[in-house]
Design a protein around this motif. Structure first.
Motif, PDB file in Angstrom:
ATOM      1  N   GLU A   1      51.040  31.729  42.677  1.00 40.13           N
ATOM      2  CA  GLU A   1      49.675  31.788  43.208  1.00 40.13           C
ATOM      3  C   GLU A   1      49.680  32.542  44.524  1.00 40.13           C
ATOM      4  O   GLU A   1      50.712  32.761  45.144  1.00 40.13           O
ATOM      5  CB  GLU A   1      49.065  30.395  43.389  1.00 40.13           C
TER       6      GLU A   1
ATOM      7  N   GLU B   1      42.567  35.147  49.459  1.00 41.55           N
ATOM      8  CA  GLU B   1      41.496  35.748  48.662  1.00 41.55           C
ATOM      9  C   GLU B   1      40.170  35.712  49.414  1.00 41.55           C
ATOM     10  O   GLU B   1      39.427  36.690  49.424  1.00 41.55           O
ATOM     11  CB  GLU B   1      41.377  35.030  47.318  1.00 41.55           C
TER      12      GLU B   1
ATOM     13  N   GLU C   1      37.337  43.109  41.264  1.00 39.63           N
ATOM     14  CA  GLU C   1      36.466  42.471  40.270  1.00 39.63           C
ATOM     15  C   GLU C   1      37.052  42.589  38.870  1.00 39.63           C
ATOM     16  O   GLU C   1      36.967  41.648  38.075  1.00 39.63           O
ATOM     17  CB  GLU C   1      35.066  43.067  40.337  1.00 39.63           C
TER      18      GLU C   1
ATOM     19  N   LYS D   1      39.841  40.053  38.617  1.00 44.36           N
ATOM     20  CA  LYS D   1      39.291  38.698  38.500  1.00 44.36           C
ATOM     21  C   LYS D   1      38.755  38.449  37.086  1.00 44.36           C
ATOM     22  O   LYS D   1      38.881  37.335  36.556  1.00 44.36           O
ATOM     23  CB  LYS D   1      38.185  38.467  39.537  1.00 44.36           C
ATOM     24  N   ALA D   2      38.163  39.477  36.469  1.00 46.12           N
ATOM     25  CA  ALA D   2      37.682  39.339  35.087  1.00 46.12           C
ATOM     26  C   ALA D   2      38.858  39.108  34.135  1.00 46.12           C
ATOM     27  O   ALA D   2      38.781  38.250  33.238  1.00 46.12           O
ATOM     28  CB  ALA D   2      36.886  40.580  34.674  1.00 46.12           C
TER      29      ALA D   2
ATOM     30  N   GLN E   1      41.680  37.776  34.984  1.00 52.09           N
ATOM     31  CA  GLN E   1      42.183  36.437  35.293  1.00 52.09           C
ATOM     32  C   GLN E   1      41.350  35.369  34.592  1.00 52.09           C
ATOM     33  O   GLN E   1      41.891  34.385  34.100  1.00 52.09           O
ATOM     34  CB  GLN E   1      42.176  36.214  36.800  1.00 52.09           C
ATOM     35  N   SER E   2      40.051  35.580  34.527  1.00 52.09           N
ATOM     36  CA  SER E   2      39.180  34.603  33.855  1.00 52.09           C
ATOM     37  C   SER E   2      39.445  34.563  32.352  1.00 52.09           C
ATOM     38  O   SER E   2      39.092  33.591  31.688  1.00 52.09           O
ATOM     39  CB  SER E   2      37.708  34.902  34.138  1.00 52.09           C
ATOM     40  N   GLN E   3      40.079  35.605  31.820  1.00 47.81           N
ATOM     41  CA  GLN E   3      40.450  35.646  30.403  1.00 47.81           C
ATOM     42  C   GLN E   3      41.851  35.079  30.175  1.00 47.81           C
ATOM     43  O   GLN E   3      42.377  35.140  29.068  1.00 47.81           O
ATOM     44  CB  GLN E   3      40.403  37.084  29.886  1.00 47.81           C
ATOM     45  N   GLY E   4      42.451  34.553  31.237  1.00 48.27           N
ATOM     46  CA  GLY E   4      43.759  33.931  31.115  1.00 48.27           C
ATOM     47  C   GLY E   4      44.939  34.844  31.406  1.00 48.27           C
ATOM     48  O   GLY E   4      46.084  34.445  31.216  1.00 48.27           O
TER      49      GLY E   4
END
Length: 128
Positions: free
Chosen positions: A40, A46, A81, A84-85, A87-90
């Motif tokens: 992390e 961030e 961005e 981050k997208a 990351q939101s998908q794993g």
């Protein structure tokens, strides 16, 4: 030595013992150089990164001088961005985020601002 939780670099010497290096450049360089060593990001990095980008965009419109142009800052934001997208998908994007943040930060103005009035005054003084 680095404290990721405090965002500080320390140096040990026999003569002076443990010394804190008070420059954020050391910490951000470490984040950029070793982005894959931790699962992390360091705490608050961030938030500091996004706040610095937002402040830079505002300051640029007010005439501040930064190491990046407005276009480049917009590219950095777009890349952030995008990561981050993902990351939101794993997807594991921590190394990429760490490198991006470490390479960009600290994002401080490098020159004083010039208002339009100051620029007009300077242009009037110049003879072509």
């Amino acid at each position: 030595m680095f404290s990721r939780s405090l965002g500080l670099e320390y140096e040990w010497t026999e003569e002076r013992g443990l010394q804190v290096k008070n420059s954020p450049e050391y910490f951000w360089s470490h984040v950029a150089e070793y982005p894959s060593h931790h699962p992390e990001l360091p705490p608050n990095t961030e938030a500091a990164f996004t706040r610095a980008l937002a402040n830079a965009r505002i300051a640029l419109t007010e005439g501040a001088i930064f190491p990046f142009s407005e276009f480049q800052i917009n590219q950095i934001i777009a890349r952030y961005e995008n990561l981050k997208a993902l990351q939101s998908q794993g997807k594991n994007v921590i190394p990429s985020l760490g490198w991006l943040m470490g390479a960009v930060m600290p994002l401080d103005a490098v020159g004083r601002t010039r208002s339009n009035e100051e620029l007009d005054h300077l242009m009037q003084k110049m003879s072509f």
